[in-house]
Design a protein around this motif. Structure first.
Motif, PDB file in Angstrom:
ATOM      1  N   ALA A 189     -23.662  -3.061   6.083  1.00 35.90           N
ATOM      2  CA  ALA A 189     -22.307  -2.687   6.416  1.00 35.90           C
ATOM      3  C   ALA A 189     -22.617  -1.200   6.195  1.00 35.90           C
ATOM      4  O   ALA A 189     -21.991  -0.562   7.204  1.00 35.90           O
ATOM      5  CB  ALA A 189     -21.342  -3.364   5.633  1.00 35.90           C
ATOM      6  N   ARG A 192     -24.620   0.560   8.951  1.00 34.95           N
ATOM      7  CA  ARG A 192     -24.131   0.430  10.177  1.00 34.95           C
ATOM      8  C   ARG A 192     -22.762   1.318  10.416  1.00 34.95           C
ATOM      9  O   ARG A 192     -22.765   2.257  11.404  1.00 34.95           O
ATOM     10  CB  ARG A 192     -23.710  -1.010  10.772  1.00 34.95           C
ATOM     11  CG  ARG A 192     -22.898  -0.896  12.043  1.00 34.95           C
ATOM     12  CD  ARG A 192     -23.748  -0.649  13.188  1.00 34.95           C
ATOM     13  NE  ARG A 192     -24.859  -1.683  13.269  1.00 34.95           N
ATOM     14  CZ  ARG A 192     -25.664  -1.448  14.278  1.00 34.95           C
ATOM     15  NH1 ARG A 192     -25.778  -0.552  15.216  1.00 34.95           N
ATOM     16  NH2 ARG A 192     -26.716  -2.495  14.622  1.00 34.95           N
ATOM     17  N   ASN A 193     -22.116   1.351   9.453  1.00 40.17           N
ATOM     18  CA  ASN A 193     -20.843   2.277   9.618  1.00 40.17           C
ATOM     19  C   ASN A 193     -20.376   2.412   8.174  1.00 40.17           C
ATOM     20  O   ASN A 193     -19.493   1.570   7.447  1.00 40.17           O
ATOM     21  CB  ASN A 193     -19.792   1.643  10.481  1.00 40.17           C
ATOM     22  CG  ASN A 193     -18.606   2.261  10.558  1.00 40.17           C
ATOM     23  OD1 ASN A 193     -18.239   3.491   9.843  1.00 40.17           O
ATOM     24  ND2 ASN A 193     -17.662   2.174  11.507  1.00 40.17           N
ATOM     25  N   ASP A 195     -18.348   4.482   6.727  1.00 40.14           N
ATOM     26  CA  ASP A 195     -16.741   4.806   6.354  1.00 40.14           C
ATOM     27  C   ASP A 195     -16.082   3.237   6.355  1.00 40.14           C
ATOM     28  O   ASP A 195     -15.197   2.956   5.662  1.00 40.14           O
ATOM     29  CB  ASP A 195     -16.119   5.547   7.624  1.00 40.14           C
ATOM     30  CG  ASP A 195     -16.569   6.896   7.154  1.00 40.14           C
ATOM     31  OD1 ASP A 195     -16.698   7.371   6.144  1.00 40.14           O
ATOM     32  OD2 ASP A 195     -16.655   8.035   8.229  1.00 40.14           O
ATOM     33  N   ALA A 196     -16.452   2.516   7.601  1.00 47.07           N
ATOM     34  CA  ALA A 196     -15.687   1.294   7.622  1.00 47.07           C
ATOM     35  C   ALA A 196     -16.042   0.454   6.295  1.00 47.07           C
ATOM     36  O   ALA A 196     -15.395  -0.290   5.776  1.00 47.07           O
ATOM     37  CB  ALA A 196     -16.266   0.450   8.783  1.00 47.07           C
ATOM     38  N   ALA A 197     -17.261   0.735   5.844  1.00 46.52           N
ATOM     39  CA  ALA A 197     -17.604  -0.230   4.571  1.00 46.52           C
ATOM     40  C   ALA A 197     -16.835   0.113   3.487  1.00 46.52           C
ATOM     41  O   ALA A 197     -16.462  -0.405   2.837  1.00 46.52           O
ATOM     42  CB  ALA A 197     -19.133  -0.187   4.349  1.00 46.52           C
ATOM     43  N   ARG A 198     -16.591   1.738   3.195  1.00 46.58           N
ATOM     44  CA  ARG A 198     -16.228   2.180   2.268  1.00 46.58           C
ATOM     45  C   ARG A 198     -14.497   1.777   2.463  1.00 46.58           C
ATOM     46  O   ARG A 198     -14.030   1.282   1.280  1.00 46.58           O
ATOM     47  CB  ARG A 198     -16.302   3.598   2.357  1.00 46.58           C
ATOM     48  CG  ARG A 198     -15.989   4.422   0.946  1.00 46.58           C
ATOM     49  CD  ARG A 198     -16.533   5.973   1.288  1.00 46.58           C
ATOM     50  NE  ARG A 198     -16.167   6.601   2.382  1.00 46.58           N
ATOM     51  CZ  ARG A 198     -14.931   7.344   2.288  1.00 46.58           C
ATOM     52  NH1 ARG A 198     -14.310   7.487   1.190  1.00 46.58           N
ATOM     53  NH2 ARG A 198     -14.808   7.856   3.216  1.00 46.58           N
ATOM     54  N   TYR A 199     -14.164   1.638   3.566  1.00 50.47           N
ATOM     55  CA  TYR A 199     -12.774   1.369   3.647  1.00 50.47           C
ATOM     56  C   TYR A 199     -12.341  -0.074   3.529  1.00 50.47           C
ATOM     57  O   TYR A 199     -11.427  -0.567   3.282  1.00 50.47           O
ATOM     58  CB  TYR A 199     -12.127   1.747   5.074  1.00 50.47           C
ATOM     59  CG  TYR A 199     -11.512   2.991   5.316  1.00 50.47           C
ATOM     60  CD1 TYR A 199     -12.361   4.159   5.132  1.00 50.47           C
ATOM     61  CD2 TYR A 199     -10.324   3.428   5.450  1.00 50.47           C
ATOM     62  CE1 TYR A 199     -12.019   5.632   5.112  1.00 50.47           C
ATOM     63  CE2 TYR A 199      -9.813   4.765   5.517  1.00 50.47           C
ATOM     64  CZ  TYR A 199     -10.738   5.585   5.419  1.00 50.47           C
ATOM     65  OH  TYR A 199     -10.317   7.131   5.575  1.00 50.47           O
ATOM     66  N   SER A 200     -13.418  -0.805   3.282  1.00 48.56           N
ATOM     67  CA  SER A 200     -13.432  -2.216   2.921  1.00 48.56           C
ATOM     68  C   SER A 200     -13.691  -2.520   1.384  1.00 48.56           C
ATOM     69  O   SER A 200     -13.797  -3.728   1.066  1.00 48.56           O
ATOM     70  CB  SER A 200     -14.333  -3.237   3.797  1.00 48.56           C
ATOM     71  OG  SER A 200     -14.408  -2.936   5.171  1.00 48.56           O
ATOM     72  N   GLY A 201     -13.880  -1.507   0.803  1.00 42.51           N
ATOM     73  CA  GLY A 201     -13.759  -1.724  -0.899  1.00 42.51           C
ATOM     74  C   GLY A 201     -15.296  -1.741  -1.112  1.00 42.51           C
ATOM     75  O   GLY A 201     -15.399  -2.107  -2.309  1.00 42.51           O
ATOM     76  N   ILE A 202     -16.380  -1.293  -0.353  1.00 40.05           N
ATOM     77  CA  ILE A 202     -17.729  -1.126  -0.731  1.00 40.05           C
ATOM     78  C   ILE A 202     -17.876   0.044  -1.400  1.00 40.05           C
ATOM     79  O   ILE A 202     -17.805   1.130  -0.746  1.00 40.05           O
ATOM     80  CB  ILE A 202     -18.726  -1.809   0.153  1.00 40.05           C
ATOM     81  CG1 ILE A 202     -18.045  -3.060   0.939  1.00 40.05           C
ATOM     82  CG2 ILE A 202     -19.997  -1.810  -0.254  1.00 40.05           C
ATOM     83  CD1 ILE A 202     -18.907  -3.307   2.102  1.00 40.05           C
TER      84      ILE A 202
END
Lengths: 320, 502
Positions: A189, A192-193, A195-202
């Motif tokens: 994650a 690949r992206n 930001d999207a991973a960070r915005y999912s709490g990772i």
């Protein structure tokens, strides 16, 4: 899975060619296969780590220099200082892990580009290796006290070289880590992206850093194998440009430098392919000066074929 | 329609087995603004791409000045006087304004670019659009709205007769939108025609001379100036009577379920923001783009941590999230503004996207629980009615509305206490919008505090139970549902720009 299948087919074809064309079918001789597995083991272990880093969208160009530094330091601790081997080996592993952590820190906290950070590492660690050793080759020739460990790393078990057994163990662990654990999912994650991973709490920074740390550790394992295999470490030449073998194996095996793609099986196949190519250059009497040209051409063709297949896929889908 | 400028007749286009256009006809006259409407996937983009030379129609003919023409690339389109303003701007922000306008057509003297000539000519077009920008300014220094004006200037400099605008206002503020609409009217006055594609029906009511609606790749009907109303357009698009966001509202429950105190964001370090949201309340956040609303949301969610401040939920200890993981642990979730960049991993399956935030909770000793993640994804797909063959479908292939549902599904399995929606329906078609509103209301009814940031006035007024208005980093006022009117919201949204509010 398609990518792995493609490169596997290529492997089988190469092996068949090797068997058919090599004088007296020496490609599949016991000695050659043993040697091949030894090489694949040594190169494969750190290639898996490189794959991990490439999946995060990064790269590590400092691997070869780190191995050289580790090699001379190991030689100095064992031979010059006469330290007990467990301490020397452990310290050399710690050194590589620390350098990996440092890369991770610069890349994720200071937000420097992986290429730049590790390019500087490539130059810096090679320089340090040459300086601390006074540019003298460090040998393990008159091994006293650590003969056992040297023989272990150079040895074999059930007729298969230790290096290859280690690769199997590392690959199994990495497979679980990458394809079954949440860490692996987070790694894909983040690659690949981010930001999207960070915005999912990772916690993407920790995840990416740990990829460099794992690579540091695997570099250390490969480094020890190489050091004992060559039995001496010349600070200016040891493990020169090995990082590129790692990158090549990972890319051949389906890792994308854009990150987020790649598999353990693919990287292993990639490592096999590179070593088989080199082996065939020797066996088939191709001038060894062509060695790199052959490798470069095959990697290019492999990636090109993959790209052509990829470009065709959307049309096939639309027609379905 | 005095003189027909551009006409397409019976345009058909299929991609493999998918029929995108099944014989669409359409015409635009000189000095006319025609709005092209339709749900996502109705064929608007495909139709416009045949005019731009991106796609070749399988059947049908394009006429310019009633002469048949063939458009095979962007150059042909331009030669026929057709220009595009895309949703995502097509500018190079490392160059200056003049260089952008004359890119690829630079006036040359002895083979060397004549910069002074570029700036002189570019300035003429900028002035004509009333844009107070010097042609030597670096494009990066301009706002999105100004960059868009530069694109329009570029179109004019190429002698465009028809300008096609695809969702031109989707990233503009209310004020900038008004500015764009008046520029459109001025251009019409000068004889330029505009094909205006938008989901924002109020804009269309304001400027369009005619509406052409598409549905499922075919003409769904036209509206003349007098016939253009909100309901008439919606009916044409969806082909059925659709209740206009008639959501059941609740009087705000002022139990201060969520309180935010003195939050300072990185973008506006000199301003503090304090507000509360009741259990089951939808608090709308109105304001101009750049008012600092998204920054508040990102600070509360911990992805761009606030400098100072605290929040409480349901009498919990006060906290300020420094990572998204902390916010998530407190039940605070964000459905971000840019779902393609921060909401989803487009290359991943629906299943993998939905399970991502819940992986750790459902993990078994660090291993991904694959049965559970499939099960959750299937449940969410059914309950949110995500339209896809199965949960293994690639998220990037879904329509905007279904993508947004996937983002929402990520959080629903995690027991939310506060949901923050940032522009939840941007680029989503009318039918899917209504579904998103319904889902928000259901969440609120389950006792979740909902914070909804929106730049769509209709949405703010129609969906919120209470409205908070921001301007330049600070909260300028709250309006109850009864008090809220478009005028009042606008006044608060520009409070600082117009009056010296202490």
């Amino acid at each position: 899975m398609k990518k792995e299948l493609g490169i596997f087919v290529l492997l089988v074809v190469l092996c068949a060619l090797g068997w058919a064309l090599s004088p007296e079918h020496s490609f599949l001789s016991q000695a050659n296969v043993y040697n091949l597995l030894y090489q694949v083991g040594m190169f494969g272990i750190f290639s898996l780590g490189m794959g991990l880093v490439i999946i995060t969208g990064g790269i590590d160009l400092s691997v070869g220099s780190v191995m050289a530094l580790q090699g001379v330091v190991l030689g100095m601790m064992l031979n010059d200082k006469g330290w007990p081997w467990p301490i020397a080996v452990a310290l050399s592993i710690l050194l590589c892990i620390a350098l990996g952590a440092f890369n991770g820190f610069l890349i994720t906290r200071v937000k420097m580009q992986p290429f730049i950070v590790t390019l500087c590492g490539l130059l810096f660690y090679r320089g340090v290796a040459r300086f601390v050793s006074n540019d003298e080759t460090k040998g393990f020739g008159e091994a006293t006290g650590f003969l056992g460990v040297a023989n272990f790393f150079k040895g074999k078990f059930l007729g298969v070289p230790t290096a290859f057994w280690l690769l199997i163990i590392v690959a199994a662990l990495m497979w679980v880590l990458l394809h079954r654990s949440i860490f692996g999912r987070y790694l894909y994650a983040a690659g690949r992206n981010e930001d999207a991973a960070r915005y999912s709490g990772i916690g993407t920074r920790g995840i990416i850093s740990s990829a460099y740390i794992v690579l540091g550790f695997l570099t250390a394992i490969s480094g020890i194998l190489f050091a004992f295999y060559t039995n001496s470490v010349s600070p200016s030449g040891h493990a020169n440009s090995y990082e590129l073998y790692g990158v090549a194996a990972a890319v051949l095996g389906g890792c994308s430098l854009r990150g987020g793609e790649g598999s353990v099986l693919g990287i292993i196949f990639g490592a096999f392919l590179l070593q088989i190519l080199q082996n065939l250059v020797n066996l088939l009497g191709i001038p060894s000066s062509l060695n790199f040209a052959v490798m470069g051409a095959v990697i290019l063709l492999g990636v090109l074929a993959d790209q052509l297949i990829k470009n065709r896929t959307p049309r096939v889908k639309a027609a379905a | 329609m005095a003189n027909t400028l551009l006409r397409v007749e019976n345009i058909g286009k299929r991609f493999g087995g998918v029929i995108a256009l099944k014989g669409v006809s359409f015409a635009i006259g000189e000095a006319e603004i025609v709005a092209l409407i339709g749900e996502n996937g109705a064929g608007k983009s495909t139709l416009m791409k045949t005019l731009g030379g991106v796609h070749q129609p399988d059947t049908g003919q394009i006429y310019v000045d009633e002469k048949p023409v063939k458009i095979t690339n962007a150059r042909d389109a331009m030669a026929n006087g057709i220009a595009f303003i895309h949703q995502e701007l097509n500018v190079l922000d490392n160059l200056d304004v003049g260089a952008n306008i004359y890119l690829g057509r630079e006036p040359k003297t002895l083979g060397i670019i004549n910069s002074s000539e570029i700036y002189r000519q570019a300035q003429v077009y900028l002035d004509r659009l009333g844009l107070k920008v010097n042609a030597r300014t670096q494009l990066a220094e301009l706002s999105i709205a100004e960059q868009q004006m530069v694109e329009i200037a570029k179109a004019l400099s190429q002698n465009a007769r028809v300008i096609i605008m695809d969702e031109p206002t989707s990233s503009l503020t209310l004020k900038e939108t008004e500015r764009l609409l008046s520029v459109c009217k001025e251009l019409r006055g000068e004889g330029v025609s505009i094909i205006y594609i938008s989901h924002r029906l109020s804009e269309i009511i304001e400027i369009a001379d005619r509406v052409v609606a598409l549905r499922d790749g075919a003409n769904a009907g036209d509206l003349t100036r007098e016939q253009i109303t909100h309901d008439a357009m919606v009916n044409l698009m969806v082909g059925r009577e659709l209740a206009r966001f008639k959501l059941p509202h609740h009087t705000a429950i002022l139990d201060r379920f969520v309180t935010v105190k003195n939050l300072r964001t990185q973008r506006y370090p000199d301003q503090t923001v304090s507000f509360d949201i009741g259990r089951g309340e939808i608090l709308g956040f109105a304001g101009l783009v750049g008012a600092g609303r998204s920054e508040v949301a990102q600070a509360l969610f911990g992805v761009e941590p606030g400098l100072e401040g605290a929040m409480e939920i349901g009498g919990s200890e006060s906290f300020l999230a420094h990572t998204a993981a902390q916010a998530i642990a407190h039940g605070v979730f964000l459905v971000p503004e840019d779902r393609r960049k921060t909401g989803l991993l487009l290359d991943w399956s629906i299943r993998d996207n939905i399970s991502l935030p819940a992986l750790r909770r459902d993990a078994n000793k660090g291993f991904v629980n694959r049965t559970r993640e499939k099960q959750i994804a299937d449940e969410q797909k059914i309950s949110l009615q995500i339209k896809a063959p199965n949960v293994e479908a690639r998220a990037g292939n879904l329509s905007g509305g279904n993508q947004q549902k996937v983002v929402l599904a990520k959080w629903l399995s995690l027991n939310p206490r506060m949901m923050i929606f940032d522009e939840p329906t941007r680029g989503i078609d009318v039918g899917a919008k209504a579904e998103i509103y319904r889902l928000m209301r259901e969440l609120a009814d389950r006792g979740v505090a909902v914070m909804m940031i929106s730049s769509d006035m209709e949405e703010v007024l129609g969906v919120s139970d209470r409205i908070a208005v921001m301007c330049e980093g600070s909260l300028t006022g709250f309006l109850t549902r009864a008090e809220a009117t478009e005028q009042r919201v606008m006044n608060l949204a520009v409070a600082r720009a117009h009056e010296a509010v202490a």
